[in-house]
Design a protein around this motif. Structure first.
Motif, short mmCIF file in Angstrom:
data_model
loop_
_atom_site.label_atom_id
_atom_site.label_comp_id
_atom_site.label_asym_id
_atom_site.label_seq_id
_atom_site.Cartn_x
_atom_site.Cartn_y
_atom_site.Cartn_z
N UNK A 238 -27.51 54.59 26.41
CA UNK A 238 -26.70 53.76 25.52
C UNK A 238 -27.11 52.30 25.66
N UNK A 239 -27.04 51.58 24.54
CA UNK A 239 -27.24 50.14 24.52
C UNK A 239 -26.16 49.55 23.62
N UNK A 240 -25.70 48.35 23.94
CA UNK A 240 -24.60 47.74 23.19
C UNK A 240 -24.91 46.27 22.99
N UNK A 241 -24.67 45.77 21.77
CA UNK A 241 -24.85 44.34 21.53
C UNK A 241 -24.97 44.02 20.06
N UNK A 242 -24.89 42.73 19.77
CA UNK A 242 -25.06 42.28 18.40
C UNK A 242 -26.51 42.50 17.99
N UNK A 243 -26.69 43.02 16.79
CA UNK A 243 -28.04 43.38 16.35
C UNK A 243 -28.79 42.16 15.81
N UNK A 244 -29.27 41.37 16.77
CA UNK A 244 -30.10 40.22 16.47
C UNK A 244 -31.44 40.39 17.18
N UNK A 245 -32.41 39.63 16.78
CA UNK A 245 -33.76 39.75 17.34
C UNK A 245 -33.76 39.55 18.85
N UNK A 269 -28.26 55.88 21.85
CA UNK A 269 -27.24 55.35 20.94
C UNK A 269 -27.16 53.83 21.13
N UNK A 270 -27.32 53.09 20.04
CA UNK A 270 -27.24 51.63 20.07
C UNK A 270 -26.01 51.21 19.28
N UNK A 271 -25.00 50.71 19.98
CA UNK A 271 -23.75 50.30 19.34
C UNK A 271 -23.79 48.80 19.02
N UNK A 272 -23.34 48.45 17.82
CA UNK A 272 -23.28 47.05 17.43
C UNK A 272 -23.52 46.89 15.94
N UNK A 273 -23.47 45.64 15.51
CA UNK A 273 -23.73 45.30 14.12
C UNK A 273 -24.38 43.93 14.10
N UNK A 274 -24.99 43.60 12.97
CA UNK A 274 -25.63 42.30 12.88
C UNK A 274 -26.75 42.29 11.86
N UNK A 275 -27.40 41.14 11.73
CA UNK A 275 -28.41 40.97 10.66
C UNK A 275 -29.63 41.87 10.79
N UNK A 311 -27.18 56.76 31.12
CA UNK A 311 -28.06 55.61 31.36
C UNK A 311 -27.66 54.48 30.42
N UNK A 312 -27.63 53.26 30.96
CA UNK A 312 -27.43 52.08 30.13
C UNK A 312 -28.72 51.26 30.14
N UNK A 313 -29.14 50.82 28.95
CA UNK A 313 -30.39 50.05 28.83
C UNK A 313 -30.09 48.69 28.21
#
Length: 449
Positions: A238-245, A269-275, A311-313
């Motif tokens: 899993x990964x989590x964060x705002x979807x920015x570069x 699984x990548x949780x988040x939202x963004x540009x 696992x967290x990445x």
């Protein structure tokens, strides 16, 4: 003409300082009873918001706490908040006002927030007016700001009778040069500056020609989360964060091509939202990773999603103090993270409670993930030690540091502060407070710096 302009500016400065002195004379005695915390948008979903809510909930046990949000762009907060915490919004963008002044000023760029601030585009002359009016309306209590633009604003505008604290969530060295120049001159006016990491604390000590009265590191605390620790039997990373570069999810997806080839039964699984969301979705399709990499969107229940993973990445280019690592530790996940001196390196002991990977090396990131997948004993050992590490960031342990800071700042204002004895050469303290700087008054002349 220049001489006349200088005389006019000097007259304005004298009037401004005189006004400040009169306001301070009329102000109530110093107090930490009321604590206000300035945020950009309290109903958003960023990590800073989550940590501020956590701090506000702790402080609300003994203080009257109000979160002051510059913007209101959603009806309800994304994250849960202690019901004792109050909210105030300066610019409600959900309900357009017929005020013609607002219509005009909202089209003009901000003059308070530096252009180089990452959120500069969110401000305008109307938010400047609302922000300045609010800050100048305060004559006592504690005012905490949570990003460079707001820290600079309270240093510039708050009355000397208000206890001001700047909290930095992003490393000094990642700030634009123009922001760093302003920080050097204005942060000295703050009563305290709080960093999240020791590395950032060192940078501020070395960079600021004149220091605030208190320069201290207080990390974020583990927020409350639902559910139990992860069982580590799910074949999920899993990964989590705002979807920015800057979050580096494009690198993680590239690395996952190698992981998926070796272990097609594992899922990311990548949780988040963004540009960057659409770009990442397209990258998944082009890489043939549909069904192997998922973008479920943002989640307000981080604990529940972490519990379902093993696992967290963390793939960010750089971080301040990533709450997602702390949350993953508290859920007992095995952690693989790019190395960064201002966050992961301080939080993770390599090969003990996580694996640190050389930044921006997709192949090394993939190799470390595969290693944790294939070595179950390593995976469980890293997770168990991560859980132990998380105990040091318990909300009460971190909250007590804030209690001590507020008590010290109040004692300094009331003249009852007693400086602790300096540690001996044999036991140096990296966080010993610097000598107190005199309270500087704010002037329009200095504000132009």
């Amino acid at each position: 003409m220049r001489a006349l302009a200088r005389k006019g500016k000097s007259a304005v400065v004298r009037l401004y300082r005189g006004y400040n002195r009169r306001k301070v004379q009329q102000a109530p005695p110093p107090s930490t009873r009321q604590v206000r915390i300035l945020l950009l948008h309290a109903h958003g979903m960023g990590g800073t918001i989550r940590t501020v809510f956590n701090l506000a909930g702790y402080l609300a046990r003994e203080h009257d706490v109000e979160i002051v949000s510059v913007l209101k762009e959603a009806e309800e907060p994304f994250f849960p908040i202690d019901p004792r915490v109050k909210f105030r919004f300066l610019d409600d963008r959900l309900r357009p006002s017929p005020d013609p002044l607002r219509a005009v000023l909202s089209k003009m760029p901000s003059r308070i927030i530096p252009k180089e601030e990452s959120a500069y585009h969110r401000f305008n002359l109307w938010t400047d007016l609302k922000l300045a009016r609010y800050i100048r309306s305060l004559d006592s209590g504690v005012l905490i700001a949570t990003r460079p633009g707001l820290n600079l604003a309270i240093a510039q505008l708050a009355l000397p009778s208000v206890i001001t604290i700047g909290q930095e969530h992003v490393a000094l060295r990642t700030q634009a040069e123009a922001i760093q120049d302003l920080i050097k001159w204005r942060y000295r006016r703050l009563d305290a500056l709080v960093t999240l990491t020791k590395a950032d604390l060192r940078d501020y000590r070395e960079t600021l020609p004149k220091k605030p009265k208190k320069l201290i590191r207080i990390p974020n605390a583990v927020p409350p989360m639902t559910g139990d620790v992860a069982k580590l039997d799910a074949k999920v990373a899993i990964a989590i964060g705002r979807m920015t570069r800057i979050k580096g999810f494009h690198r993680l997806i590239t690395a996952w091509q190698t992981v998926a080839a070796a272990h097609p039964d594992w899922k990311l699984r990548i949780f988040g939202a963004g540009p960057q969301e659409e770009v990442l979705a397209q990258q998944i399709v082009e890489a043939g990773l549909e069904g192997k990499v998922e973008l479920p969107g943002p989640t307000s229940d981080v604990g529940a999603e972490l519990e379902k993973a093993s696992i967290f990445v963390l793939s960010s280019r750089h971080e301040g103090f990533p709450m997602t690592i702390l949350e993953a530790m508290a859920k007992g996940l095995a952690i693989v993270s790019f190395n960064s001196p201002h966050g992961p390196r301080e939080m993770i002991s390599d090969e003990v409670d996580g694996l640190l990977v050389k930044p921006r090396t997709n192949a090394n990131l993939a190799a470390s993930i595969i290693r944790v997948i294939e070595d179950e004993r390593l995976r469980r050992d890293l997770a168990a030690r991560a859980l132990e590490t998380a105990h040091g960031y318990d909300v009460d342990a971190v909250g007590q540091k804030w209690d001590a800071l507020l008590a010290e700042l109040l004692a300094r204002r009331t003249g009852t502060y007693v400086r602790p004895e300096r540690p001996s050469a044999e036991t140096p303290s990296p966080e010993a407070p610097p000598a107190p700087a005199p309270q500087a008054e704010v002037s329009p002349e200095e504000a132009s710096r």
